[in-house]
Design a protein around this motif. Sequence first.
Motif, PDB file in Angstrom:
ATOM      1  N   THR A 147      42.079  49.907  53.366  1.00 27.59           N
ATOM      2  CA  THR A 147      41.266  49.422  54.798  1.00 27.59           C
ATOM      3  C   THR A 147      40.622  48.296  54.822  1.00 27.59           C
ATOM      4  O   THR A 147      40.253  47.725  55.862  1.00 27.59           O
ATOM      5  N   GLN A 148      40.243  47.614  53.600  1.00 29.74           N
ATOM      6  CA  GLN A 148      39.671  46.476  53.397  1.00 29.74           C
ATOM      7  C   GLN A 148      40.102  45.345  52.900  1.00 29.74           C
ATOM      8  O   GLN A 148      40.299  44.234  53.479  1.00 29.74           O
ATOM      9  N   SER A 149      40.667  45.607  51.496  1.00 27.55           N
ATOM     10  CA  SER A 149      41.321  44.454  50.798  1.00 27.55           C
ATOM     11  C   SER A 149      42.393  45.225  49.809  1.00 27.55           C
ATOM     12  O   SER A 149      42.212  46.392  49.584  1.00 27.55           O
ATOM     13  N   THR A 150      43.270  44.483  49.350  1.00 23.70           N
ATOM     14  CA  THR A 150      44.418  44.917  48.543  1.00 23.70           C
ATOM     15  C   THR A 150      44.809  43.762  47.492  1.00 23.70           C
ATOM     16  O   THR A 150      44.601  42.622  47.757  1.00 23.70           O
ATOM     17  N   VAL A 151      45.196  44.122  46.341  1.00 27.83           N
ATOM     18  CA  VAL A 151      45.598  43.012  45.428  1.00 27.83           C
ATOM     19  C   VAL A 151      47.275  43.108  45.429  1.00 27.83           C
ATOM     20  O   VAL A 151      47.879  44.407  45.188  1.00 27.83           O
ATOM     21  N   ILE A 152      47.913  42.111  45.418  1.00 33.05           N
ATOM     22  CA  ILE A 152      49.413  41.954  45.100  1.00 33.05           C
ATOM     23  C   ILE A 152      49.563  41.177  43.811  1.00 33.05           C
ATOM     24  O   ILE A 152      49.030  40.121  43.586  1.00 33.05           O
ATOM     25  N   GLY A 153      50.314  42.043  43.015  1.00 30.15           N
ATOM     26  CA  GLY A 153      50.586  41.495  41.544  1.00 30.15           C
ATOM     27  C   GLY A 153      52.078  41.071  41.235  1.00 30.15           C
ATOM     28  O   GLY A 153      52.831  41.719  42.168  1.00 30.15           O
ATOM     29  N   PHE A 154      52.172  40.127  40.600  1.00 28.62           N
ATOM     30  CA  PHE A 154      53.600  39.570  40.382  1.00 28.62           C
ATOM     31  C   PHE A 154      53.855  38.985  39.065  1.00 28.62           C
ATOM     32  O   PHE A 154      52.711  38.632  38.556  1.00 28.62           O
ATOM     33  N   VAL A 155      54.936  39.049  38.599  1.00 27.18           N
ATOM     34  CA  VAL A 155      55.272  38.470  37.142  1.00 27.18           C
ATOM     35  C   VAL A 155      56.239  37.260  37.307  1.00 27.18           C
ATOM     36  O   VAL A 155      57.156  37.367  37.934  1.00 27.18           O
ATOM     37  N   LEU A 156      55.849  36.083  36.651  1.00 31.26           N
ATOM     38  CA  LEU A 156      56.760  35.091  36.654  1.00 31.26           C
ATOM     39  C   LEU A 156      57.429  34.816  35.378  1.00 31.26           C
ATOM     40  O   LEU A 156      56.708  34.776  34.624  1.00 31.26           O
ATOM     41  N   PRO A 157      58.598  34.308  35.282  1.00 28.65           N
ATOM     42  CA  PRO A 157      59.227  34.155  33.974  1.00 28.65           C
ATOM     43  C   PRO A 157      58.821  32.649  33.344  1.00 28.65           C
ATOM     44  O   PRO A 157      59.102  32.415  32.006  1.00 28.65           O
ATOM     45  N   ALA A 158      58.179  31.905  34.318  1.00 25.69           N
ATOM     46  CA  ALA A 158      57.995  30.593  33.707  1.00 25.69           C
ATOM     47  C   ALA A 158      56.481  30.069  34.735  1.00 25.69           C
ATOM     48  O   ALA A 158      56.500  30.573  36.019  1.00 25.69           O
ATOM     49  N   ASP A 159      55.991  29.083  34.391  1.00 28.16           N
ATOM     50  CA  ASP A 159      54.926  28.298  35.220  1.00 28.16           C
ATOM     51  C   ASP A 159      55.823  27.776  36.517  1.00 28.16           C
ATOM     52  O   ASP A 159      56.691  27.088  36.331  1.00 28.16           O
ATOM     53  N   GLN A 160      55.330  28.045  37.667  1.00 24.25           N
ATOM     54  CA  GLN A 160      56.130  27.505  38.878  1.00 24.25           C
ATOM     55  C   GLN A 160      55.197  27.753  40.317  1.00 24.25           C
ATOM     56  O   GLN A 160      54.205  28.581  40.227  1.00 24.25           O
ATOM     57  N   SER A 161      55.636  27.203  41.050  1.00 26.19           N
ATOM     58  CA  SER A 161      55.050  27.022  42.524  1.00 26.19           C
ATOM     59  C   SER A 161      55.795  28.424  43.321  1.00 26.19           C
ATOM     60  O   SER A 161      56.983  28.478  43.081  1.00 26.19           O
ATOM     61  N   VAL A 162      55.059  29.180  43.774  1.00 24.35           N
ATOM     62  CA  VAL A 162      55.713  30.240  44.954  1.00 24.35           C
ATOM     63  C   VAL A 162      54.951  30.455  46.058  1.00 24.35           C
ATOM     64  O   VAL A 162      53.771  30.002  46.085  1.00 24.35           O
ATOM     65  N   SER A 163      55.601  31.239  46.918  1.00 20.72           N
ATOM     66  CA  SER A 163      55.001  31.411  48.357  1.00 20.72           C
ATOM     67  C   SER A 163      54.734  32.852  48.517  1.00 20.72           C
ATOM     68  O   SER A 163      55.934  33.518  48.530  1.00 20.72           O
ATOM     69  N   LEU A 164      53.700  33.357  48.930  1.00 19.59           N
ATOM     70  CA  LEU A 164      53.622  34.679  49.431  1.00 19.59           C
ATOM     71  C   LEU A 164      52.985  34.855  50.671  1.00 19.59           C
ATOM     72  O   LEU A 164      52.390  34.267  51.431  1.00 19.59           O
ATOM     73  N   THR A 165      54.079  35.379  51.605  1.00 17.63           N
ATOM     74  CA  THR A 165      54.437  35.464  52.808  1.00 17.63           C
ATOM     75  C   THR A 165      54.140  37.095  53.442  1.00 17.63           C
ATOM     76  O   THR A 165      54.825  37.753  52.884  1.00 17.63           O
ATOM     77  N   ILE A 166      53.599  37.167  54.629  1.00 15.90           N
ATOM     78  CA  ILE A 166      53.343  38.363  54.830  1.00 15.90           C
ATOM     79  C   ILE A 166      53.704  38.324  56.585  1.00 15.90           C
ATOM     80  O   ILE A 166      53.239  37.823  57.264  1.00 15.90           O
ATOM     81  N   TYR A 167      54.444  39.528  56.765  1.00 13.28           N
ATOM     82  CA  TYR A 167      54.994  39.545  58.220  1.00 13.28           C
ATOM     83  C   TYR A 167      54.683  41.042  58.835  1.00 13.28           C
ATOM     84  O   TYR A 167      54.356  42.157  58.085  1.00 13.28           O
ATOM     85  N   ASP A 168      54.823  41.130  59.912  1.00 15.59           N
ATOM     86  CA  ASP A 168      54.490  42.376  60.666  1.00 15.59           C
ATOM     87  C   ASP A 168      55.995  43.074  60.870  1.00 15.59           C
ATOM     88  O   ASP A 168      56.988  42.408  60.641  1.00 15.59           O
TER      89      ASP A 168
END
Length: 545
Positions: A471-492
Amino acid sequence: GDFRLDAMVRDACQNEALATTEFAATSDKKPGVVCVTSLTVELTPVDTDQDGDIDAGCGIVWANEFRSSMTPACSDDSVMVFIEMIDGVGDDTLDESDADSLKVTCADYDPSTPVAVRLWVRSYPSGSVDFCDLILIVQNNMGVCELSRDEGGITGAIHNELEEAVQQVDVKASLGNGQALNFVTSSQGVYTIATALGIDVTVTPEKDVDHLNGISTGDLIKIQKHILGKELLANEYRIMAADANNDDNINALDLIALRRLILGIDDQLPNSNSWRFANMVDGEESYVISGATEMELDFTGVKIGDVNLDSDPSRSAARSSEQLAFDVADRMLSAGETYRIDLNSDQLLAFEGFQFTLVSDQTAVDIIEIEGSEQWGLASENFGKQLIADGKVTTSWERSAEGAAAAGPVMTLTLRAKTATQLSDVLSINSTVTAAEAYQEEIVYDVALQFVGNASSSEFELQQNNPNPFTQSTVIGFVLPADQSVSLTIYDVTGKLIHQHNGGFAKGYNQVEISKRELNHSSGILYYQLDSEEFTATRKMIVLE
């Protein structure tokens, strides 16, 4: 008519299979009828001879008011609704004498006997009919209909201590001649009983529905403070509410009875109705009127167990947008293996209590056992294990002593994995049985699991957001195999981009907190996607109002 259903299945390799079945649809169904259990109509004053004096009472019930609850048969377009009194004449058929409204007058007013009514529905154009029966309670709260000379009148109102009407209370009148009368309080909490003069009458209100309503671990916290003498309950009504086993004492037995309700072990209190009532003359739950003289006899209603008066949602305690989080070390589970999962919290010392339902995915894991920490004061009675075979465990805990310090796991869950799976994908906290709440003074917080760690993983992984729904906030967790840049995108659901978070992250477990404010999205289903140079993964989450 006749129809054919074709079902096609396609797997990830584009292999297809087709199955076909034929069926016939017929239209001999009756219309759908939905009735309320009872209906109340108030008699209003009428001056029938236009002489300026009220000489009658009248009330109208329109059958059409129920149209939205009726559905036509599947081949029809509409319904018509009719209403009649059940009087033994033509009750079993819908005929021309049945009308679209029902008129009641003082002749129909009997405080001890409701009116039986039948509601008919006819579906068009087929003409099929069906009916349901309900009780019509005729009320004379405006005093339109005078009691006859050989009758005495007992009237009264039943409210809680906040002066709010208590509806649907069964007011029982036991007469000295052995006769028993009954009346149900109106939406204003009012009742009227007509009895013969000269006969003693014992009036006793009763209501015994929805025992759990308004009861939470927040009430247990207040009762325990009263028992310990730290903060006494405000008045005799709060003390009555705390006496869950109806033995005129407030002690640990009341806490046990209420906790079993909260945990879903019991669905009602063993020795008490869900409501009890105190009359305004001597405070007792019944009152004897000698000689049945005309009298106003009011009662105060008390919802048992609800010592903080939040059985009405409008009086609920303030709710924080923050939460009490239990930390769980995330890990991969191997099929056939058994694991002990610790739930830790470095926030718990700031809270007075909590409750929640712990839920597992039964297709992936079985819950074997749950144990509480003796150091934190959690014992077997703090858990409800009656649904453990369904993958659900309930818990309720309140702090037993001021300033108690504890360390280590709050509780430990034993799981057996059925398939290879990630722990964070199969374990969560929700309110399906026991509402997920934590308590700090007069503020209520949400409760959630927070999965951490699994930094040794060499796989790219996008985890389910937590909490979900939120209802207010949420946490999205993810695991990476190495240090790197990623993009987290949210769509309807239409594919429209509504939020994007870009950044560099370390090898292993990472997480991003997303607030509802950032999404600018009131409620519904959203999709979130994590992209790196080598990997892409997508999951679904739900936003609530």
